[in-house]
Design an enzyme around this catalytic site. Structure first.
Site, short mmCIF file in Angstrom:
data_model
loop_
_atom_site.label_atom_id
_atom_site.label_comp_id
_atom_site.label_asym_id
_atom_site.label_seq_id
_atom_site.Cartn_x
_atom_site.Cartn_y
_atom_site.Cartn_z
N SER A 50 40.28 99.80 117.81
CA SER A 50 41.26 100.68 117.17
C SER A 50 42.27 101.11 118.23
O SER A 50 41.95 101.93 119.09
CB SER A 50 40.57 101.90 116.56
N LYS A 87 44.26 101.64 110.03
CA LYS A 87 43.13 102.33 110.66
C LYS A 87 43.53 103.74 111.10
O LYS A 87 42.74 104.69 110.97
CB LYS A 87 42.63 101.52 111.87
N LYS A 128 41.45 109.95 120.57
CA LYS A 128 42.35 108.83 120.87
C LYS A 128 43.09 108.36 119.63
O LYS A 128 44.30 108.14 119.64
CB LYS A 128 41.53 107.68 121.49
#
Length: 292
Positions: free
Chosen positions: A94, A169, A237
């Site tokens: 990701s 995502k 993140k």
């Protein structure tokens, strides 16, 4: 098919095992020692990303962040150095949608194809082969790789071109973070008001407020089981990607920013490695009360 797999952490390890169980030959590489279970199943240890690419037709990357993908792909002994025309690189990490487009261009310049295919479903989904897989890239390449995806996931969708899988995502991670926050607030409210949070959760599971996060992470909040799972550091993140992209697009994502600050509060108390359901601990600090 001869498949390469680079990155054998919490998610990558069971995903690689699913490919072996599906009958594929597997070459593996990781910074950490290769899990013995994979070697016992027949995985071949490769010395570098280049060696993985030279030996295989499709190379899957599953590492934590954008700089990690850049290193795996573009280091002197990385995947790109071992590619030859016709091979496929599949990044299931990701990472940044913008950087993904650059990686895809570099791989395509070598006569190969590139898919970004991040996943959702956590360690449980990886072990069960029920991950949601969000794919960006050419349709013909997607169809070629789909049998591999089918061993690792159930909900497999080609969203669009390169970068679109990563964009999907990021959207997923916004929803997950905000839902964790909502479940945490709800259970904290119920507990502070004197109700049994476990019974409240049970009742809510039968109504419109029901969700997978209420089911799984609500139980974690009540039972205080915050071993990852999916680490807060990684969700930080992902929300950083969302907030950075939002600034570039001229968007305001106020609740995403709030969720990130709650994760930041957890990290400040030593919680980078906690499961992301532990966001509730930040809410509990503000309230001076624990859910359970």
């Amino acid at each position: 098919m001869k498949v390469g797999f680079i990155g054998l952490g919490i998610m990558g390890r069971p995903m690689a095992a699913r490919l072996l169980d599906g009958g594929h030959q597997l070459w593996v590489n990781d910074l950490a020692p290769i899990p013995p279970g994979l070697l016992e199943k027949g995985a071949v240890r490769a010395a570098s990303g280049r060696a993985v690419a030279e030996a295989t037709e499709a190379i899957i990357i599953m590492v934590p962040d954008t700089p990690d993908v850049a290193k795996v792909l573009l280091a002197e002994d990385g995947v790109a150095a071992g590619l030859s025309p016709g091979k496929v690189v599949v990044d299931m990490s990701s990472i940044s949608p913008v950087e993904t487009k650059g990686f895809a261009a570099k791989v395509e310049a070598l006569g190969c194809s590139y898919l970004d295919a991040p996943v959702s479903g956590g360690e449980v989904g990886a072990k069960a082969g029920t991950l949601t897989i969000m794919v960006g890239g050419p349709e013909a390449t997607f169809e070629r790789v789909k049998p591999l995806f089918a061993l690792m996931g159930k909900n497999i969708t080609r969203v669009g071109e390169n970068g679109d899988g990563q964009t999907c995502k990021v959207a997923n991670q916004i929803i997950v973070a905000l839902t964790i926050e909502a479940v945490g607030e709800a259970l904290l409210f119920a507990s502070r008001a004197g109700a049994d949070p476990a019974r409240v959760r049970e009742a809510l599971m039968g109504g419109f407020a029901s969700s997978r996060i209420l089911e799984v992470h609500g139980e974690r909040m009540i039972k205080r089981t915050f071993d990852p799972g999916f680490r807060i550091k990684l969700h930080q993140k992902d929300l950083n990607l969302a907030l950075t992209a939002a600034r570039q697009l001229g968007l305001s994502l106020p609740n995403t920013a709030t969720a990130q600050e709650l994760f930041n509060a957890c990290a400040a108390h030593g919680g980078e490695g906690w499961d992301h359901s532990a966001m509730v601990k930040a809410l509990e600090l503000l309230a001076g009360h624990e859910v359970a």
